[in-house]
Design an enzyme around this catalytic site. Structure first.
Site, PDB file in Angstrom:
ATOM      1  N   HIS A 199       0.850  -1.192   0.000  1.00 48.73           N
ATOM      2  CA  HIS A 199       0.000   0.000   0.000  1.00 48.73           C
ATOM      3  C   HIS A 199       0.884   1.240   0.000  1.00 48.73           C
ATOM      4  O   HIS A 199       1.847   1.320   0.762  1.00 48.73           O
ATOM      5  CB  HIS A 199      -0.900   0.023   1.230  1.00 48.73           C
ATOM      6  CG  HIS A 199      -1.750   1.260   1.287  1.00 48.73           C
ATOM      7  ND1 HIS A 199      -2.911   1.388   0.545  1.00 48.73           N
ATOM      8  CD2 HIS A 199      -1.575   2.436   1.940  1.00 48.73           C
ATOM      9  CE1 HIS A 199      -3.420   2.595   0.758  1.00 48.73           C
ATOM     10  NE2 HIS A 199      -2.626   3.239   1.604  1.00 48.73           N
ATOM     11  N   LYS A 238      -9.071  -1.664   5.645  1.00 53.06           N
ATOM     12  CA  LYS A 238      -9.343  -2.181   4.296  1.00 53.06           C
ATOM     13  C   LYS A 238      -8.327  -3.250   3.914  1.00 53.06           C
ATOM     14  O   LYS A 238      -8.666  -4.281   3.345  1.00 53.06           O
ATOM     15  CB  LYS A 238      -9.284  -1.038   3.277  1.00 53.06           C
ATOM     16  CG  LYS A 238     -10.506  -0.145   3.365  1.00 53.06           C
ATOM     17  CD  LYS A 238     -10.408   1.021   2.419  1.00 53.06           C
ATOM     18  CE  LYS A 238      -9.379   2.027   2.870  1.00 53.06           C
ATOM     19  NZ  LYS A 238      -9.679   3.412   2.721  1.00 53.06           N
ATOM     20  N   SER A 249      -8.072   3.716   8.857  1.00 52.85           N
ATOM     21  CA  SER A 249      -8.788   3.675   7.581  1.00 52.85           C
ATOM     22  C   SER A 249      -8.050   2.765   6.589  1.00 52.85           C
ATOM     23  O   SER A 249      -8.636   1.869   5.976  1.00 52.85           O
ATOM     24  CB  SER A 249      -8.903   5.108   7.048  1.00 52.85           C
ATOM     25  OG  SER A 249      -9.251   5.120   5.702  1.00 52.85           O
ATOM     26  N   ASP A 251     -15.581   2.255   7.147  1.00 56.15           N
ATOM     27  CA  ASP A 251     -14.547   3.199   6.695  1.00 56.15           C
ATOM     28  C   ASP A 251     -15.111   4.124   5.623  1.00 56.15           C
ATOM     29  O   ASP A 251     -14.823   5.325   5.609  1.00 56.15           O
ATOM     30  CB  ASP A 251     -13.324   2.456   6.149  1.00 56.15           C
ATOM     31  CG  ASP A 251     -12.365   3.424   5.472  1.00 56.15           C
ATOM     32  OD1 ASP A 251     -11.824   4.292   6.188  1.00 56.15           O
ATOM     33  OD2 ASP A 251     -12.186   3.359   4.239  1.00 56.15           O
ATOM     34  N   ARG A 301     -15.187  12.436   7.484  1.00 54.45           N
ATOM     35  CA  ARG A 301     -13.901  13.116   7.714  1.00 54.45           C
ATOM     36  C   ARG A 301     -13.660  14.159   6.640  1.00 54.45           C
ATOM     37  O   ARG A 301     -13.191  15.266   6.914  1.00 54.45           O
ATOM     38  CB  ARG A 301     -12.768  12.092   7.722  1.00 54.45           C
ATOM     39  CG  ARG A 301     -12.752  11.241   8.982  1.00 54.45           C
ATOM     40  CD  ARG A 301     -11.867  10.027   8.795  1.00 54.45           C
ATOM     41  NE  ARG A 301     -10.493  10.388   8.511  1.00 54.45           N
ATOM     42  CZ  ARG A 301      -9.638   9.629   7.836  1.00 54.45           C
ATOM     43  NH1 ARG A 301     -10.004   8.464   7.366  1.00 54.45           N
ATOM     44  NH2 ARG A 301      -8.408  10.041   7.628  1.00 54.45           N
TER      45      ARG A 301
END
Ligand code: URA
Length: 433
Positions: free
Chosen positions: A82, A187, A183, A161, A168
């Site tokens: 990620h 995921k 967050s 989320d 947010r």
């Protein structure tokens, strides 16, 4: 329990326990907690922070708000990567096929462009026919057939989320390290992975501009993953200038394919190989990073990484001919060079305005419902440290919307600083944790 008591506790600097956090997250789906109450709690978290135990409890509750994919019956170690987001950052398209060619299973759930940064899904969708909206059954089939799969967040993955992210965004509470960490990790952990390599960006083109913040984010995410028994590794990498030479969508796919042919720019190839090597070591396919790096370069050289990409593109409905004939990717109606104002050396090339210029051209979203133009973008001919003659092209702009061209060029001119040099180029990888 009452939301108002939990909000007050956090407002006054207390630490929430996992039952309180679980109840608040459960209250999103049940309707017991109103959006305005979550909004107040988000602001209290932004100001007061969360300790590691609270952040882990929030991640766990968000992850379990939907399906947690069980890939344990599938062979192989499942490792994902990620990135916290940057400009020209297309490493996912390169490293996922490299790792898969080395028998690492790569189940990748990616995001769309956010602000001035690009998103893997938008890039993939520039390949005609490519589908990122597979259901979880097809997700597992493609992973089985190809060793990798590249999809977007489904309604089943971490729905809490999705709701909290929207709140947010609307309440100026995105920039909280525990909220960002929970967050992202909720995921990623719902994908069914055994391990995760993080590329945490730092610099003017990153969401975290200060190294200390990037470090805290990296450590928080690693602690969450390790606490849940996952293998974790984070690289903190510079995002001061765009990565590679292409910024946009189709242009980034074409550059990724060039990397898989062994013809890509050095910074992009090297970072993709470093990250892929971390995945290969994590999956125990090599004993050291040096060995893994050599294996990664071998699957580029022998064509097997490109072959994996070709297979996954076909399996997800895309036209694999685009990989051999890039002119089949969406093309802009026009191109315009931006000339250097003087002779000298490129001293800096700010990533953020380049990302903003491509967004303005249509490569990113101004609003949540904006339609992406896959063909537009920028090709950077000159990057930091490159010599340039007055009038020589610094970059080429690919555009369709003539009204956006001049403002985009003004941003690009602001992004480049050409001086007398010399220029220091600090290493792309700042540290690993
Ligand atoms: N990406 C996410 O998925 N969540 C954040 O909070 C920030 C970036």
């Amino acid at each position: 329990m009452r939301a108002v008591d939990i909000i007050r506790k956090k407002r006054d600097g207390g630490a929430l326990d996992h039952r309180e956090i679980g109840w608040m997250v459960g209250g999103i789906a049940s309707g017991e907690v109103a959006d305005y109450q979550w909004s107040a709690l988000l602001m209290a978290i932004l100001w007061r922070g969360m300790d590691d135990a609270e952040t882990a409890a929030l991640t766990d509750a968000m992850m379990h708000s939907g399906s947690v994919v069980d890939l344990s019956t599938m062979p192989g170690v499942k490792i994902d990567k990620h990135s916290t987001g940057g400009v020209g950052d297309k490493t996912s398209l390169i490293l996922a096929p490299i790792a898969a060619a080395l028998d690492v299973s790569v189940p990748m759930v990616s995001g769309r462009g956010l602000g001035h940064t690009g998103g893997t899904l938008d890039k993939l969708e520039s390949i005609p026919g490519f589908r990122v909206d597979l259901d979880l059954k097809r997700y597992q089939q493609v992973l089985n057939e190809c060793g990798l799969v590249l999809i977007g967040q489904t309604a089943e993955i971490a729905p809490a989320d999705k709701r909290l992210y929207a709140l947010r965004d609307a309440t100026a509470t995105v920039e909280s390290i525990p909220l960002i960490a929970a967050s992202i990790m909720s995921k990623k952990l719902a994908e069914g992975i055994d391990g995760l390599v993080l590329d945490v960006k730092t610099g003017n083109g990153a969401f975290m501009q200060q190294l200390e913040d990037s470090r805290r984010l990296a450590r928080t995410m690693c602690a969450i993953g390790r606490g849940l028994g996952k293998r974790m590794r984070a690289l903190i990498t510079r995002m001061d200038q765009p990565l590679g030479r292409a910024v946009g969508n189709a242009v980034e796919v074409a550059e990724s394919v060039a990397c898989l042919r062994g013809e890509g720019p050095n910074d992009l190839v090297n970072l993709s190989v470093e990250l892929a090597a971390e995945m290969v070591v994590m999956a125990e396919r090599a004993g050291s990073l040096d060995e893994a790096g050599a294996l990664c370069r071998r699957v580029i050289a022998d064509g097997s990484a490109l072959d994996r990409f070709r297979r996954v593109v076909a399996a997800q409905g895309g036209d694999p001919r685009t990989l051999d004939e890039p002119e089949r990717l969406p093309q802009p109606r026009a191109r315009r060079d931006v000339a250097a104002p003087r002779s000298g050396v490129v001293e800096s090339l700010a990533a953020r305005p380049i990302g903003q210029a491509t967004m303005l051209l249509g490569a990113g979203r101004a609003r949540i419902d904006s339609i992406i133009d896959p063909a537009v973008g920028v090709i950077l001919h000159k990057k930091v440290g490159d010599p340039v003659d007055a009038g020589e092209p610094l970059c080429t702009v690919y555009f369709n919307d003539t009204a956006a061209l001049e403002p985009a060029i003004a941003m690009i001119n602001d992004a480049y600083r050409v001086g007398d040099g010399p220029v220091e180029s600090p290493p792309l990888i700042v540290e690993r944790c």
